[in-house]
Design an enzyme around this catalytic site. Structure first.
Site, PDB file in Angstrom:
ATOM      1  N   GLY A 237      29.272 -28.793 -24.375  1.00 48.23           N
ATOM      2  CA  GLY A 237      29.968 -28.628 -23.108  1.00 48.23           C
ATOM      3  C   GLY A 237      29.268 -27.744 -22.090  1.00 48.23           C
ATOM      4  O   GLY A 237      29.933 -27.120 -21.259  1.00 48.23           O
ATOM      5  N   THR A 238      27.924 -27.714 -22.101  1.00 52.06           N
ATOM      6  CA  THR A 238      27.261 -26.890 -21.079  1.00 52.06           C
ATOM      7  C   THR A 238      27.435 -27.499 -19.686  1.00 52.06           C
ATOM      8  O   THR A 238      27.503 -26.767 -18.694  1.00 52.06           O
ATOM      9  CB  THR A 238      25.756 -26.683 -21.379  1.00 52.06           C
ATOM     10  OG1 THR A 238      25.090 -27.935 -21.321  1.00 52.06           O
ATOM     11  CG2 THR A 238      25.529 -26.019 -22.719  1.00 52.06           C
ATOM     12  N   ASN A 239      27.533 -28.805 -19.607  1.00 54.20           N
ATOM     13  CA  ASN A 239      27.793 -29.419 -18.295  1.00 54.20           C
ATOM     14  C   ASN A 239      29.221 -29.133 -17.832  1.00 54.20           C
ATOM     15  O   ASN A 239      29.460 -28.932 -16.644  1.00 54.20           O
ATOM     16  CB  ASN A 239      27.521 -30.924 -18.334  1.00 54.20           C
ATOM     17  CG  ASN A 239      26.041 -31.226 -18.175  1.00 54.20           C
ATOM     18  OD1 ASN A 239      25.491 -31.099 -17.083  1.00 54.20           O
ATOM     19  ND2 ASN A 239      25.376 -31.571 -19.273  1.00 54.20           N
TER      20      ASN A 239
ATOM     21  N   MET B 103      30.109 -39.006 -25.734  1.00 52.44           N
ATOM     22  CA  MET B 103      29.236 -39.851 -26.545  1.00 52.44           C
ATOM     23  C   MET B 103      29.888 -41.138 -27.046  1.00 52.44           C
ATOM     24  O   MET B 103      29.323 -41.817 -27.888  1.00 52.44           O
ATOM     25  CB  MET B 103      28.693 -39.039 -27.728  1.00 52.44           C
ATOM     26  CG  MET B 103      27.826 -37.873 -27.294  1.00 52.44           C
ATOM     27  SD  MET B 103      26.423 -38.391 -26.246  1.00 52.44           S
ATOM     28  CE  MET B 103      25.698 -36.801 -25.832  1.00 52.44           C
TER      29      MET B 103
ATOM     30  N   ILE C 270      31.207 -44.941 -26.014  1.00 51.06           N
ATOM     31  CA  ILE C 270      31.090 -45.952 -24.943  1.00 51.06           C
ATOM     32  C   ILE C 270      32.484 -46.252 -24.382  1.00 51.06           C
ATOM     33  O   ILE C 270      33.456 -46.346 -25.131  1.00 51.06           O
ATOM     34  CB  ILE C 270      30.463 -47.253 -25.530  1.00 51.06           C
ATOM     35  CG1 ILE C 270      29.024 -46.995 -25.990  1.00 51.06           C
ATOM     36  CG2 ILE C 270      30.550 -48.414 -24.560  1.00 51.06           C
ATOM     37  CD1 ILE C 270      27.983 -47.038 -24.909  1.00 51.06           C
ATOM     38  N   LEU C 271      32.571 -46.399 -23.067  1.00 51.87           N
ATOM     39  CA  LEU C 271      33.859 -46.726 -22.450  1.00 51.87           C
ATOM     40  C   LEU C 271      34.093 -48.232 -22.464  1.00 51.87           C
ATOM     41  O   LEU C 271      33.154 -49.021 -22.360  1.00 51.87           O
ATOM     42  CB  LEU C 271      33.901 -46.247 -20.993  1.00 51.87           C
ATOM     43  CG  LEU C 271      33.838 -44.748 -20.733  1.00 51.87           C
ATOM     44  CD1 LEU C 271      34.057 -44.472 -19.251  1.00 51.87           C
ATOM     45  CD2 LEU C 271      34.853 -43.979 -21.569  1.00 51.87           C
TER      46      LEU C 271
ATOM     47  N   ASN D  76      29.002 -40.129 -14.502  1.00 51.04           N
ATOM     48  CA  ASN D  76      28.306 -39.748 -15.742  1.00 51.04           C
ATOM     49  C   ASN D  76      27.050 -38.950 -15.392  1.00 51.04           C
ATOM     50  O   ASN D  76      26.422 -39.190 -14.363  1.00 51.04           O
ATOM     51  CB  ASN D  76      27.892 -41.016 -16.507  1.00 51.04           C
ATOM     52  CG  ASN D  76      27.173 -40.693 -17.804  1.00 51.04           C
ATOM     53  OD1 ASN D  76      27.594 -39.849 -18.586  1.00 51.04           O
ATOM     54  ND2 ASN D  76      26.048 -41.372 -18.037  1.00 51.04           N
TER      55      ASN D  76
ATOM     56  N   HIS E 132      23.348 -38.351 -16.842  1.00 48.91           N
ATOM     57  CA  HIS E 132      22.389 -38.885 -17.827  1.00 48.91           C
ATOM     58  C   HIS E 132      21.110 -38.044 -17.762  1.00 48.91           C
ATOM     59  O   HIS E 132      20.599 -37.779 -16.670  1.00 48.91           O
ATOM     60  CB  HIS E 132      22.077 -40.354 -17.521  1.00 48.91           C
ATOM     61  CG  HIS E 132      21.151 -40.941 -18.546  1.00 48.91           C
ATOM     62  ND1 HIS E 132      21.591 -41.294 -19.806  1.00 48.91           N
ATOM     63  CD2 HIS E 132      19.827 -41.185 -18.526  1.00 48.91           C
ATOM     64  CE1 HIS E 132      20.556 -41.732 -20.513  1.00 48.91           C
ATOM     65  NE2 HIS E 132      19.471 -41.681 -19.756  1.00 48.91           N
TER      66      HIS E 132
HETATM   67  C1  GAR Z   1      23.595 -33.576 -21.813  1.00 54.51           C
HETATM   68  O1  GAR Z   1      22.195 -33.422 -21.812  1.00 54.51           O
HETATM   69  C2  GAR Z   1      23.979 -34.892 -21.178  1.00 54.51           C
HETATM   70  O2  GAR Z   1      23.153 -35.247 -20.107  1.00 54.51           O
HETATM   71  C3  GAR Z   1      23.781 -35.831 -22.335  1.00 54.51           C
HETATM   72  O3  GAR Z   1      24.279 -35.139 -23.453  1.00 54.51           O
HETATM   73  C4  GAR Z   1      24.121 -33.730 -23.245  1.00 54.51           C
HETATM   74  C5  GAR Z   1      25.455 -33.058 -23.435  1.00 54.51           C
HETATM   75  O4  GAR Z   1      25.338 -31.646 -23.380  1.00 54.51           O
HETATM   76  N1  GAR Z   1      24.457 -37.083 -22.115  1.00 54.51           N
HETATM   77  C6  GAR Z   1      23.987 -38.249 -22.531  1.00 54.51           C
HETATM   78  O5  GAR Z   1      22.964 -38.365 -23.168  1.00 54.51           O
HETATM   79  C7  GAR Z   1      24.827 -39.449 -22.133  1.00 54.51           C
HETATM   80  N2  GAR Z   1      24.064 -40.672 -22.259  1.00 54.51           N
HETATM   81  P1  GAR Z   1      26.576 -30.718 -23.064  1.00 54.51           P
HETATM   82  O6  GAR Z   1      27.711 -31.091 -24.033  1.00 54.51           O
HETATM   83  O7  GAR Z   1      26.060 -29.335 -23.353  1.00 54.51           O
HETATM   84  O8  GAR Z   1      26.985 -30.910 -21.642  1.00 54.51           O
END
Ligand code: GAR
Length: 208
Positions: free
Chosen positions: A12-14, A91, A93-94, A108, A110
């Site tokens: 969940g850093t995003n 993670m 798919i919708l 999203n 990416h």
């Molecule tokens: C992030 O790097 C995001 O871009 C990627 O998963 C990571 C989640 O990190 N998403 C994908 O690869 C989607 N195709 P987070 O949980 O720390 O945000």
């Protein structure tokens, strides 16, 4: 004020970047009202709880048919009055129902410059492994709307990040998160909440 529902699966850093942006007033006309996880053990749920944000968990494996899962997620998002759905490291798919119900209202993030290193099977560290295997000198991140094509929806913002000699998938992932993802995701969300993104012929156009 638009209700933002964030879908997560892991660290969940995003999500944290969105919470921090909200706290510093960088998400104009939007508020994170709920965090939904595909994984009950995701640290992202802790981050939400620490910030008094409502949480829910929905797991694909609790539904025998994909269609049932698709309907349940759509119903949950409607119950939460989502105006915008953000996939922040989600993670699963919708399905077509949720995508249709929230057309051009799902963003999203990416971790590559689409159309490179994207589509089915390209998620998390796998994206960076593929980029390093190819030897690209620049990678980055893309914030885009979600449509029926995996990672194929209208691109909202992209940011390039240098690949360095000796990078591992982990070091490249971290640099892309710090320099690109954590910046462009809140930016895209704020633009959406201010109605500044229009989609014309599958192209996202940013207005004033
Ligand atoms: C992030 O790097 C995001 O871009 C990627 O998963 C990571 C989640 O990190 N998403 C994908 O690869 C989607 N195709 P987070 O949980 O720390 O945000």
């Amino acid at each position: 004020m638009k209700n933002i529902v964030v879908l997560v699966s892991g660290g969940g850093t995003n999500l944290q970047a969105l919470i921090d942006a909200q706290k510093s007033g960088k998400i104009v006309n939007g508020k994170i009202t709920c965090v939904i996880s595909s994984n009950p053990d995701a640290y992202a749920l802790e981050r939400a709880a620490q910030n008094d944000i409502e949480t829910a968990v929905i797991r694909r494996k609790d539904f025998s048919e994909f269609d049932e899962y698709d309907i349940a997620l759509t119903t949950l998002l409607k119950e939460k009055h989502a105006d915008l759905v953000v996939l922040a490291g989600f993670m699963t798919i919708l399905g077509s129902k949720v995508i249709a119900a929230f057309e051009n209202r799902i963003i999203n993030i990416h971790p590559a410059l689409i159309p490179s290193f994207c589509g089915e099977g390209f998620y998390g560290l796998r994206v960076h492994e593929a980029a390093l295997k190819k030897g690209v000198k620049v990678s980055g991140a893309t914030a885009h709307f979600v449509n029926e094509e995996c990672d194929g929806g209208p691109i909202i913002i992209q940011k390039a990040v240098e690949v360095k000699n000796g990078d591992t998938p982990e070091t490249l992932q971290r640099r892309i998160m710090e320099q690109a993802e954590w910046k462009i995701l809140p930016e895209a969300v704020s633009l959406f909440c201010q109605d500044k993104i229009k989609v014309v012929n599958n192209i996202a156009v940013i207005g004033d």
